[in-house]
Design a protein around this motif. Structure first.
Motif, PDB file in Angstrom:
ATOM      1  N   LEU A  72     -45.231 -19.223  56.792  1.00  0.00           N
ATOM      2  CA  LEU A  72     -46.447 -19.761  56.226  1.00  0.00           C
ATOM      3  C   LEU A  72     -47.984 -19.598  56.724  1.00  0.00           C
ATOM      4  CD1 LEU A  72     -44.522 -23.202  55.612  1.00  0.00           C
ATOM      5  CD2 LEU A  72     -45.552 -21.887  53.712  1.00  0.00           C
ATOM      6  N   SER A  73     -47.699 -19.694  58.353  1.00  0.00           N
ATOM      7  CA  SER A  73     -49.013 -19.464  58.941  1.00  0.00           C
ATOM      8  C   SER A  73     -49.624 -18.141  59.052  1.00  0.00           C
ATOM      9  CB  SER A  73     -48.912 -20.125  60.364  1.00  0.00           C
ATOM     10  OG  SER A  73     -47.958 -19.324  61.117  1.00  0.00           O
ATOM     11  N   THR A  74     -48.659 -17.140  58.622  1.00  0.00           N
ATOM     12  CA  THR A  74     -49.073 -15.931  58.738  1.00  0.00           C
ATOM     13  C   THR A  74     -49.779 -15.463  57.226  1.00  0.00           C
ATOM     14  OG1 THR A  74     -47.632 -15.128  60.203  1.00  0.00           O
ATOM     15  CG2 THR A  74     -48.716 -13.422  58.852  1.00  0.00           C
ATOM     16  N   ASN A  75     -49.399 -16.018  56.085  1.00  0.00           N
ATOM     17  CA  ASN A  75     -49.669 -15.721  54.818  1.00  0.00           C
ATOM     18  C   ASN A  75     -50.532 -16.493  54.079  1.00  0.00           C
ATOM     19  OD1 ASN A  75     -48.170 -12.865  54.395  1.00  0.00           O
ATOM     20  ND2 ASN A  75     -46.624 -14.448  55.243  1.00  0.00           N
ATOM     21  N   PHE A  76     -50.379 -17.949  54.508  1.00  0.00           N
ATOM     22  CA  PHE A  76     -51.109 -18.866  53.663  1.00  0.00           C
ATOM     23  C   PHE A  76     -52.041 -19.543  54.521  1.00  0.00           C
ATOM     24  CE2 PHE A  76     -47.199 -17.929  51.427  1.00  0.00           C
ATOM     25  CZ  PHE A  76     -47.634 -18.006  50.056  1.00  0.00           C
ATOM     26  N   ARG A  77     -53.235 -19.898  54.003  1.00  0.00           N
ATOM     27  CA  ARG A  77     -54.122 -21.016  54.723  1.00  0.00           C
ATOM     28  C   ARG A  77     -54.280 -22.439  54.165  1.00  0.00           C
ATOM     29  NH1 ARG A  77     -58.479 -18.237  58.269  1.00  0.00           N
ATOM     30  NH2 ARG A  77     -57.589 -16.405  58.805  1.00  0.00           N
ATOM     31  N   LYS A  78     -54.253 -23.358  54.844  1.00  0.00           N
ATOM     32  CA  LYS A  78     -54.103 -24.706  54.332  1.00  0.00           C
ATOM     33  C   LYS A  78     -55.816 -24.830  53.863  1.00  0.00           C
ATOM     34  CE  LYS A  78     -50.621 -27.090  56.624  1.00  0.00           C
ATOM     35  NZ  LYS A  78     -50.153 -28.223  57.535  1.00  0.00           N
ATOM     36  N   ARG A  79     -55.884 -25.529  52.833  1.00  0.00           N
ATOM     37  CA  ARG A  79     -57.134 -25.909  52.263  1.00  0.00           C
ATOM     38  C   ARG A  79     -57.576 -27.416  52.921  1.00  0.00           C
ATOM     39  NH1 ARG A  79     -56.940 -25.083  45.835  1.00  0.00           N
ATOM     40  NH2 ARG A  79     -58.807 -26.488  45.963  1.00  0.00           N
ATOM     41  N   ALA A  80     -58.833 -27.333  52.430  1.00  0.00           N
ATOM     42  CA  ALA A  80     -59.352 -28.812  52.749  1.00  0.00           C
ATOM     43  C   ALA A  80     -58.964 -29.639  51.860  1.00  0.00           C
ATOM     44  CB  ALA A  80     -60.861 -28.801  52.872  1.00  0.00           C
ATOM     45  N   ASN A  81     -59.459 -31.150  51.704  1.00  0.00           N
ATOM     46  CA  ASN A  81     -59.068 -32.162  50.807  1.00  0.00           C
ATOM     47  C   ASN A  81     -59.621 -32.057  49.582  1.00  0.00           C
ATOM     48  OD1 ASN A  81     -57.243 -32.893  52.654  1.00  0.00           O
ATOM     49  ND2 ASN A  81     -58.704 -34.322  53.885  1.00  0.00           N
ATOM     50  N   THR A  82     -60.377 -30.893  49.299  1.00  0.00           N
ATOM     51  CA  THR A  82     -61.185 -30.918  47.899  1.00  0.00           C
ATOM     52  C   THR A  82     -60.124 -30.770  46.713  1.00  0.00           C
ATOM     53  OG1 THR A  82     -62.879 -29.500  48.917  1.00  0.00           O
ATOM     54  CG2 THR A  82     -62.777 -29.494  46.639  1.00  0.00           C
ATOM     55  N   ALA A  83     -60.297 -31.800  45.976  1.00  0.00           N
ATOM     56  CA  ALA A  83     -59.293 -31.707  44.767  1.00  0.00           C
ATOM     57  C   ALA A  83     -59.696 -31.046  43.828  1.00  0.00           C
ATOM     58  CB  ALA A  83     -59.109 -33.296  44.571  1.00  0.00           C
ATOM     59  N   VAL A  84     -58.742 -30.176  43.183  1.00  0.00           N
ATOM     60  CA  VAL A  84     -58.996 -29.215  41.938  1.00  0.00           C
ATOM     61  C   VAL A  84     -59.707 -30.228  40.849  1.00  0.00           C
ATOM     62  CG1 VAL A  84     -57.885 -27.922  40.222  1.00  0.00           C
ATOM     63  CG2 VAL A  84     -57.363 -27.453  42.594  1.00  0.00           C
ATOM     64  N   GLU A  85     -59.033 -31.375  40.742  1.00  0.00           N
ATOM     65  CA  GLU A  85     -59.511 -32.279  39.385  1.00  0.00           C
ATOM     66  C   GLU A  85     -60.851 -32.798  39.507  1.00  0.00           C
ATOM     67  OE1 GLU A  85     -56.587 -32.770  41.379  1.00  0.00           O
ATOM     68  OE2 GLU A  85     -56.641 -34.923  42.033  1.00  0.00           O
ATOM     69  N   ASP A  86     -61.525 -32.667  40.641  1.00  0.00           N
ATOM     70  CA  ASP A  86     -62.737 -33.019  40.708  1.00  0.00           C
ATOM     71  C   ASP A  86     -63.938 -32.076  40.344  1.00  0.00           C
ATOM     72  OD1 ASP A  86     -62.047 -34.565  44.047  1.00  0.00           O
ATOM     73  OD2 ASP A  86     -62.038 -35.484  42.486  1.00  0.00           O
ATOM     74  N   LEU A  87     -63.224 -30.977  39.816  1.00  0.00           N
ATOM     75  CA  LEU A  87     -64.383 -29.906  39.283  1.00  0.00           C
ATOM     76  C   LEU A  87     -64.962 -30.419  37.921  1.00  0.00           C
ATOM     77  CD1 LEU A  87     -62.527 -26.756  39.875  1.00  0.00           C
ATOM     78  CD2 LEU A  87     -64.400 -27.297  41.052  1.00  0.00           C
ATOM     79  N   HIS A  88     -66.468 -30.324  37.941  1.00  0.00           N
ATOM     80  CA  HIS A  88     -67.042 -30.328  36.874  1.00  0.00           C
ATOM     81  C   HIS A  88     -66.777 -29.443  35.525  1.00  0.00           C
ATOM     82  CE1 HIS A  88     -70.256 -33.303  38.942  1.00  0.00           C
ATOM     83  NE2 HIS A  88     -69.090 -33.474  39.028  1.00  0.00           N
ATOM     84  N   PHE A  89     -65.898 -28.514  35.857  1.00  0.00           N
ATOM     85  CA  PHE A  89     -65.491 -27.634  34.780  1.00  0.00           C
ATOM     86  C   PHE A  89     -63.916 -27.549  34.722  1.00  0.00           C
ATOM     87  CE2 PHE A  89     -67.330 -25.353  38.485  1.00  0.00           C
ATOM     88  CZ  PHE A  89     -66.064 -24.931  38.950  1.00  0.00           C
ATOM     89  N   SER A  90     -63.524 -26.835  33.690  1.00  0.00           N
ATOM     90  CA  SER A  90     -62.011 -26.747  33.733  1.00  0.00           C
ATOM     91  C   SER A  90     -61.559 -25.600  34.652  1.00  0.00           C
ATOM     92  CB  SER A  90     -61.624 -26.449  32.125  1.00  0.00           C
ATOM     93  OG  SER A  90     -62.243 -25.080  31.900  1.00  0.00           O
ATOM     94  N   THR A  91     -60.414 -25.903  35.168  1.00  0.00           N
ATOM     95  CA  THR A  91     -59.878 -25.142  36.275  1.00  0.00           C
ATOM     96  C   THR A  91     -58.971 -23.987  35.683  1.00  0.00           C
ATOM     97  OG1 THR A  91     -59.745 -26.886  37.971  1.00  0.00           O
ATOM     98  CG2 THR A  91     -58.400 -25.009  38.525  1.00  0.00           C
ATOM     99  N   ASP A  92     -59.169 -22.901  36.177  1.00  0.00           N
ATOM    100  CA  ASP A  92     -58.437 -21.400  35.913  1.00  0.00           C
ATOM    101  C   ASP A  92     -58.241 -20.604  36.934  1.00  0.00           C
ATOM    102  OD1 ASP A  92     -60.861 -20.335  35.764  1.00  0.00           O
ATOM    103  OD2 ASP A  92     -61.255 -19.942  33.652  1.00  0.00           O
ATOM    104  N   PHE A  93     -57.656 -19.658  36.713  1.00  0.00           N
ATOM    105  CA  PHE A  93     -57.473 -18.668  37.747  1.00  0.00           C
ATOM    106  C   PHE A  93     -58.469 -18.153  38.763  1.00  0.00           C
ATOM    107  CE2 PHE A  93     -56.595 -14.358  39.243  1.00  0.00           C
ATOM    108  CZ  PHE A  93     -55.810 -14.607  40.348  1.00  0.00           C
ATOM    109  N   LEU A  94     -59.894 -18.207  37.915  1.00  0.00           N
ATOM    110  CA  LEU A  94     -60.999 -17.724  38.611  1.00  0.00           C
ATOM    111  C   LEU A  94     -61.579 -18.829  39.206  1.00  0.00           C
ATOM    112  CD1 LEU A  94     -63.631 -15.994  39.191  1.00  0.00           C
ATOM    113  CD2 LEU A  94     -64.535 -16.938  36.754  1.00  0.00           C
ATOM    114  N   GLU A  95     -61.337 -20.023  38.935  1.00  0.00           N
ATOM    115  CA  GLU A  95     -62.113 -21.197  39.652  1.00  0.00           C
ATOM    116  C   GLU A  95     -61.013 -21.678  41.049  1.00  0.00           C
ATOM    117  OE1 GLU A  95     -62.524 -21.683  36.227  1.00  0.00           O
ATOM    118  OE2 GLU A  95     -64.335 -21.237  36.628  1.00  0.00           O
ATOM    119  N   LYS A  96     -59.907 -21.048  40.622  1.00  0.00           N
ATOM    120  CA  LYS A  96     -59.004 -21.314  41.860  1.00  0.00           C
ATOM    121  C   LYS A  96     -59.082 -20.329  43.101  1.00  0.00           C
ATOM    122  CE  LYS A  96     -54.147 -19.931  43.029  1.00  0.00           C
ATOM    123  NZ  LYS A  96     -53.009 -19.521  42.262  1.00  0.00           N
ATOM    124  N   ILE A  97     -59.578 -19.070  42.503  1.00  0.00           N
ATOM    125  CA  ILE A  97     -60.173 -18.103  43.744  1.00  0.00           C
ATOM    126  C   ILE A  97     -61.255 -18.625  44.367  1.00  0.00           C
ATOM    127  CG2 ILE A  97     -61.181 -15.952  44.028  1.00  0.00           C
ATOM    128  CD1 ILE A  97     -59.425 -14.844  41.683  1.00  0.00           C
TER     129      ILE A  97
END
Length: 468
Positions: A72-97
């Protein structure tokens, strides 16, 4: 060894960092209809929940808690508390990146296309790391989305273009500078993530030694003259400039900046975005600035003789000018200006201080390992200081994502232009090694070695500086 805990990019992007840490799962195999994961505890409940979430058949293999933690620690980084649903636009693969890059502290995102594959790399702590694989069919779709958001011409694929995207969430707002480049197999896009908040930047915390900080603060208190900061791209020059502006910013001072791009915003400072396509370049804007009753002028970069001449003119007419320039050392800035056909007497009469800086990665305090000094780890002709008997090497642990490093620190080389140096410059005498030694000026190399002595960084990290 670190390598045995790495997983391929195509497996890593099957799940998000949040899913990996929440379920404590590591993808190890993928087929059209099923995914195999390693996990701490195999259970039917976990299997069923993952099948609902992922929409595929899931197979689970048990592995030790320590092993899963390292994966987990080698390959994945923990994100901050920014919630995906807080976006002002619809979330897709690009916004995820884009959000993932911002949340884990990436400075740049590279979208790259080759003959048989496309990939996305993030720059983390100055190093590029592959994060996603994109199919050849999806790549043009993602690129067009980015170009539309950045107001670029999607039909133009033969010429470079530059644009800007603003991302808004309930917790954050940041800009992304977009640069497109035609390559052999298609367009490459590089996205630079720009932070809008400069409140966290403090001059005292950047990496100056106590003496360097005192010297630098004295030079920027002068009412006129030029302060030049040199270094390669990504060495933190702009951050140092903004920390300086923040210190100079008050109700009695009129500060104007011309930048490309505007990386931070500061209340009370008048900032202008460069637009060369309509003639708004550094030199022409500087000319206008002189009619705007400025006290302090910041020029993003001195790129040519025209801009250099205007900066000197501004300094001669009673303004303090801050700027950056691309040179390898603080003193090499003088040679660069002379190469631009700036008369030495003008450089001598306007330059207050020349600063060079670099960013070096700091060793992780949780896992760095002490080792004895060996001549083989240094460049061939480097003279090892007699008091350097031991050093620390990078190891890697869960705290640093098994890189051995965590965060970065700036090192500086500061040369204030004294009366003696003014004579050197006017006479075009550019050999000042004796002067630097007699005035105990710390060079980049000196400060780099001091970080090795204190165990802050490794010899590997500063090797390029020692080889010069």
């Amino acid at each position: 060894m670190k390598e045995q805990f790495d997983i391929s990019t195509d497996l890593m992007q099957l799940i998000s960092s949040e899913q990996a840490f929440h379920y404590k799962i590591i993808p190890v195999k993928n087929s059209n209809n099923s995914i195999t994961f390693k996990t701490e505890t195999v259970s039917d409940d976990l299997k069923q929940e993952l099948e609902i979430v992922l929409g595929k058949t899931v197979h689970l293999i048990e592995d030790s808690k320590a092993s899963i933690s390292k994966y987990l620690s080698t390959n994945f980084r923990k994100r901050a508390n920014t919630a995906v649903e807080d976006l002002h636009f619809s979330t897709d693969f690009l916004e995820k990146i884009l959000l993932n890059a911002k949340d884990i502290g990436s400075s740049d995102i590279h979208f790259e296309i080759y003959e048989e594959r496309c990939r996305v790399r993030f720059r983390l702590d100055g190093k590029l790391k592959e994060q996603y694989i994109i199919s050849l069919q999806e790549y043009p779709v993602i690129l067009n989305k980015l170009k539309i958001k950045a107001a670029l011409d999607i039909s133009e694929k033969r010429l470079p273009q530059d644009g800007r995207i603003t991302i808004k969430t309930a917790h954050d707002e940041f800009d992304i500078r977009v640069s497109s480049l035609p390559t052999l197999h298609g367009e490459k896009l590089v996205l630079r993530i720009l932070s809008k908040d400069a409140n966290h930047i403090v001059l005292d915390d950047l990496g100056f030694t106590e003496q360097e900080l005192k010297t630098y603060k004295e030079t920027i208190k002068k009412p006129n003259g030029i302060v030049l900061i040199s270094g390669p791209t990504g060495s933190g020059k702009t951050t140092t400039l903004y920390a300086t502006l923040k210190l100079l910013n008050d109700d009695e001072t009129n500060i104007l900046t011309i930048e490309d791009p505007i990386e931070y915003t500061l209340e009370g400072i008048n900032q202008v975005q460069l637009k060369e396509n309509i003639g708004l370049d550094f030199a022409s804007t500087l000319r206008t600035f002189l009619r705007q009753d400025p006290d302090v002028i910041m020029v993003g970069e001195i790129r040519d003789a025209k801009t250099a001449n205007m900066a000197i003119r501004a300094a001669l007419t009673g303004h303090l000018v801050l700027s950056t320039i691309h040179t390898n050392s603080a003193w090499a800035t003088i040679s660069r200006l002379i190469d631009m056909d700036i008369p030495p007497f003008l450089i001598a009469s306007t330059l207050n201080v020349s600063v060079a800086q670099r960013l070096v990665r700091k060793l992780c305090e949780h896992c760095k390992k002490e080792s004895l000094i060996s001549p083989s780890i240094f460049p061939e002709h480097f003279e090892i200081p007699s008091d350097l008997e031991k050093h620390f090497v990078a190891v890697g642990c869960s705290h640093c994502h098994h890189t051995g490093y965590r965060d970065r620190k700036a090192i500086y080389e500061i040369i204030p232009i004294t009366k003696k140096l003014v004579k050197h410059i006017k006479n075009n005498e550019l050999e000042i090694d004796d002067y630097i030694k007699s005035n105990t000026i710390k060079t980049l190399k000196d400060n780099a070695i001091n970080l090795v002595k204190t165990g802050t960084t490794s010899v590997d990290e500063i090797y390029a500086l020692l080889a010069v």
